[in-house]
Design a protein around this motif. Structure first.
Motif, PDB file in Angstrom:
ATOM      1  N   VAL A  27       0.863  -1.180   0.000  1.00 36.25           N
ATOM      2  CA  VAL A  27       0.000   0.000   0.000  1.00 36.25           C
ATOM      3  C   VAL A  27       0.901   1.232   0.000  1.00 36.25           C
ATOM      4  O   VAL A  27       1.622   1.484   0.966  1.00 36.25           O
ATOM      5  N   ALA A  28       0.872   1.982  -1.099  1.00 34.68           N
ATOM      6  CA  ALA A  28       1.764   3.129  -1.238  1.00 34.68           C
ATOM      7  C   ALA A  28       1.240   4.361  -0.513  1.00 34.68           C
ATOM      8  O   ALA A  28       2.029   5.222  -0.106  1.00 34.68           O
ATOM      9  N   GLY A  29      -0.064   4.488  -0.347  1.00 37.64           N
ATOM     10  CA  GLY A  29      -0.610   5.660   0.311  1.00 37.64           C
ATOM     11  C   GLY A  29      -2.100   5.505   0.560  1.00 37.64           C
ATOM     12  O   GLY A  29      -2.761   4.650  -0.025  1.00 37.64           O
ATOM     13  N   THR A  30      -2.617   6.345   1.449  1.00 38.94           N
ATOM     14  CA  THR A  30      -4.034   6.328   1.793  1.00 38.94           C
ATOM     15  C   THR A  30      -4.587   7.746   1.756  1.00 38.94           C
ATOM     16  O   THR A  30      -3.841   8.727   1.920  1.00 38.94           O
ATOM     17  N   ARG A  31      -5.879   7.854   1.546  1.00 38.20           N
ATOM     18  CA  ARG A  31      -6.558   9.153   1.564  1.00 38.20           C
ATOM     19  C   ARG A  31      -7.936   8.963   2.162  1.00 38.20           C
ATOM     20  O   ARG A  31      -8.713   8.127   1.687  1.00 38.20           O
ATOM     21  N   VAL A  32      -8.224   9.741   3.205  1.00 40.74           N
ATOM     22  CA  VAL A  32      -9.508   9.669   3.896  1.00 40.74           C
ATOM     23  C   VAL A  32     -10.423  10.754   3.340  1.00 40.74           C
ATOM     24  O   VAL A  32     -10.053  11.940   3.296  1.00 40.74           O
ATOM     25  N   PHE A  33     -11.609  10.368   2.888  1.00 42.04           N
ATOM     26  CA  PHE A  33     -12.604  11.329   2.418  1.00 42.04           C
ATOM     27  C   PHE A  33     -13.314  11.926   3.620  1.00 42.04           C
ATOM     28  O   PHE A  33     -13.797  11.199   4.495  1.00 42.04           O
ATOM     29  N   SER A  34     -13.401  13.237   3.632  1.00 40.56           N
ATOM     30  CA  SER A  34     -14.136  13.897   4.708  1.00 40.56           C
ATOM     31  C   SER A  34     -15.635  13.658   4.533  1.00 40.56           C
ATOM     32  O   SER A  34     -16.090  13.166   3.501  1.00 40.56           O
ATOM     33  N   LYS A  35     -16.403  14.052   5.563  1.00 41.30           N
ATOM     34  CA  LYS A  35     -17.851  13.861   5.493  1.00 41.30           C
ATOM     35  C   LYS A  35     -18.452  14.684   4.360  1.00 41.30           C
ATOM     36  O   LYS A  35     -19.360  14.231   3.647  1.00 41.30           O
ATOM     37  N   ALA A  36     -17.949  15.905   4.146  1.00 41.38           N
ATOM     38  CA  ALA A  36     -18.467  16.748   3.062  1.00 41.38           C
ATOM     39  C   ALA A  36     -18.136  16.132   1.698  1.00 41.38           C
ATOM     40  O   ALA A  36     -18.961  16.149   0.779  1.00 41.38           O
ATOM     41  N   GLU A  37     -16.932  15.578   1.557  1.00 40.35           N
ATOM     42  CA  GLU A  37     -16.565  14.948   0.283  1.00 40.35           C
ATOM     43  C   GLU A  37     -17.413  13.710   0.019  1.00 40.35           C
ATOM     44  O   GLU A  37     -17.828  13.449  -1.121  1.00 40.35           O
ATOM     45  N   ALA A  38     -17.677  12.925   1.079  1.00 44.41           N
ATOM     46  CA  ALA A  38     -18.525  11.743   0.903  1.00 44.41           C
ATOM     47  C   ALA A  38     -19.943  12.134   0.511  1.00 44.41           C
ATOM     48  O   ALA A  38     -20.591  11.457  -0.295  1.00 44.41           O
ATOM     49  N   GLU A  39     -20.449  13.231   1.057  1.00 47.85           N
ATOM     50  CA  GLU A  39     -21.799  13.684   0.697  1.00 47.85           C
ATOM     51  C   GLU A  39     -21.843  14.203  -0.734  1.00 47.85           C
ATOM     52  O   GLU A  39     -22.852  14.034  -1.426  1.00 47.85           O
ATOM     53  N   ARG A  40     -20.742  14.831  -1.182  1.00 48.09           N
ATOM     54  CA  ARG A  40     -20.729  15.332  -2.556  1.00 48.09           C
ATOM     55  C   ARG A  40     -20.750  14.192  -3.576  1.00 48.09           C
ATOM     56  O   ARG A  40     -21.214  14.370  -4.701  1.00 48.09           O
ATOM     57  N   LEU A  41     -20.271  13.027  -3.182  1.00 46.01           N
ATOM     58  CA  LEU A  41     -20.314  11.882  -4.090  1.00 46.01           C
ATOM     59  C   LEU A  41     -21.738  11.428  -4.382  1.00 46.01           C
ATOM     60  O   LEU A  41     -21.986  10.752  -5.388  1.00 46.01           O
ATOM     61  N   LEU A  42     -22.688  11.799  -3.510  1.00 46.03           N
ATOM     62  CA  LEU A  42     -24.081  11.417  -3.701  1.00 46.03           C
ATOM     63  C   LEU A  42     -24.875  12.437  -4.520  1.00 46.03           C
ATOM     64  O   LEU A  42     -26.036  12.190  -4.842  1.00 46.03           O
ATOM     65  N   GLU A  43     -24.267  13.574  -4.845  1.00 42.92           N
ATOM     66  CA  GLU A  43     -25.007  14.607  -5.571  1.00 42.92           C
ATOM     67  C   GLU A  43     -25.504  14.167  -6.942  1.00 42.92           C
ATOM     68  O   GLU A  43     -26.604  14.552  -7.350  1.00 42.92           O
ATOM     69  N   PRO A  44     -24.742  13.358  -7.719  1.00 45.51           N
ATOM     70  CA  PRO A  44     -25.299  12.925  -9.014  1.00 45.51           C
ATOM     71  C   PRO A  44     -26.611  12.156  -8.897  1.00 45.51           C
ATOM     72  O   PRO A  44     -27.393  12.122  -9.855  1.00 45.51           O
ATOM     73  N   TRP A  45     -26.860  11.521  -7.753  1.00 46.97           N
ATOM     74  CA  TRP A  45     -28.086  10.736  -7.576  1.00 46.97           C
ATOM     75  C   TRP A  45     -29.157  11.489  -6.771  1.00 46.97           C
ATOM     76  O   TRP A  45     -30.338  11.368  -7.063  1.00 46.97           O
ATOM     77  N   LEU A  46     -28.727  12.273  -5.767  1.00 52.88           N
ATOM     78  CA  LEU A  46     -29.684  12.950  -4.887  1.00 52.88           C
ATOM     79  C   LEU A  46     -29.844  14.430  -5.200  1.00 52.88           C
ATOM     80  O   LEU A  46     -30.796  15.053  -4.716  1.00 52.88           O
ATOM     81  N   GLY A  47     -28.930  14.990  -5.976  1.00 56.19           N
ATOM     82  CA  GLY A  47     -28.988  16.416  -6.251  1.00 56.19           C
ATOM     83  C   GLY A  47     -28.201  17.200  -5.209  1.00 56.19           C
ATOM     84  O   GLY A  47     -27.767  16.670  -4.171  1.00 56.19           O
TER      85      GLY A  47
END
Length: 317
Positions: free
Chosen positions: A103-123
């Protein structure tokens, strides 16, 4: 009174013969409207077949790049639950991932970033603070395939049962591979159909040339020429036409791909160019694409010569 002597007869009657019966005239006319039309048809069909082959190569190359980028990244999904500290679960999952070799590296998505991933489906503009939106941790794998994903999946299941899950994107890779293989298969099928159409056009043109030179063929038979001699004459002529048409079509296809590449690089700075680059990569055909284009031109000329020979032999039988 003696009449004046009549004018001397011409030394040869060759200028009054039809062009196909003149001395040293080729068996198959070398420059006629029918020959030029057949060369144009072969060039157009070769151009279309080369475009299909180049497009298939671009799709295969882009799919390979997508598969490589997707395969080098996996995702850990952390599901929030009642009475659990989501941030502590995320830190625990990240620590387990960092401890895994490969595993070369990790990146944690913040809560706001995780919510933005749902915008294409929820608006956009929705308040998702009360929803248990899963959190994501992406892992970037090293170039060498040394990461043991089975061991990491088992460690996550033991440390965070029912909370953390590992997604290696195998389903997406399978779908992407199926799509790329389907596109390449369709391209090969179209190329085969175009070559079949080339063969049919050559067969009709050969039969027309045989019918137009029937007297010449009968004279050749009378003086002892066999069917192989006549078939070779037609084959050489139509092979030359196929080679000329295939070269023109392949050259036009190479020019079209080069022009498309220049236009893609010119548009790369804009949004449309970025979307095209994301879909087709750099729109670079590569040496395999150009080699396939040239190979199609050669195959078209070979098909022309072979079909003309077979048509002549069948006509003379």
């Amino acid at each position: 009174m003696a009449s004046s002597p009549s004018p001397a007869a011409p030394a040869t009657a060759e200028p009054f013969l039809p062009p196909t019966l003149r001395r040293n005239a080729p068996l198959v006319p070398t420059d006629s409207a029918a020959s030029r039309s057949l060369a144009a048809v072969i060039a157009i069909l070769t151009f279309l077949a080369a475009l299909c082959a180049g497009a298939a190569e671009i799709a295969a190359t882009s799919a390979s790049e997508w598969q490589g980028s997707v395969a080098r990244e996996v995702t850990i999904q952390i599901r929030p639950g009642p009475g659990r500290d989501v941030e502590a679960d995320i830190a625990r999952a990240e620590a387990l991932a960092r401890a895994e070799p490969g595993v070369a590296g990790t990146r944690v998505f913040s809560k706001a970033e995780a919510e933005r991933l749902l915008e294409p489906w929820l608006g956009s503009g929705l308040d998702l603070s009360d929803l248990p939106v899963p959190r994501l941790v992406t892992l970037r794998l090293s170039e060498s395939p040394s990461a043991d994903l089975k061991h990491l999946r088992a460690a996550l299941a033991e440390a965070l049962p029912g909370v953390a899950s590992l997604d290696d994107h195998a389903l997406w890779l399978q779908r992407l591979s199926t799509m790329a293989n389907t596109f390449v298969g369709v391209g090969i099928a179209v190329v085969a159909l175009v070559l079949v159409a080339t063969g049919l056009a050559v067969a009709f043109a050969t039969r027309g040339a045989m019918a137009g030179n029937r007297e010449v063929v009968e004279v050749l038979h009378f003086v002892g020429a066999d069917d192989d001699f006549i078939a070779r004459a037609f084959q050489r002529r139509f092979f030359g036409l196929g080679l000329r048409g295939g070269a023109i079509g392949a050259a036009c296809a190479v020019a079209a791909f080069a022009l498309a590449g220049l236009m893609a690089r010119a548009w790369r700075s804009g949004p449309a160019g970025q979307e095209l680059e994301a879909l087709f990569g750099s729109f670079h055909v590569g040496w395999r694409g150009y080699a396939s284009v040239l190979l199609i031109g050669v195959i078209a000329s070979v098909v022309t010569g072979v079909v003309s020979r077979l048509t002549v032999r069948r006509f003379l039988a």
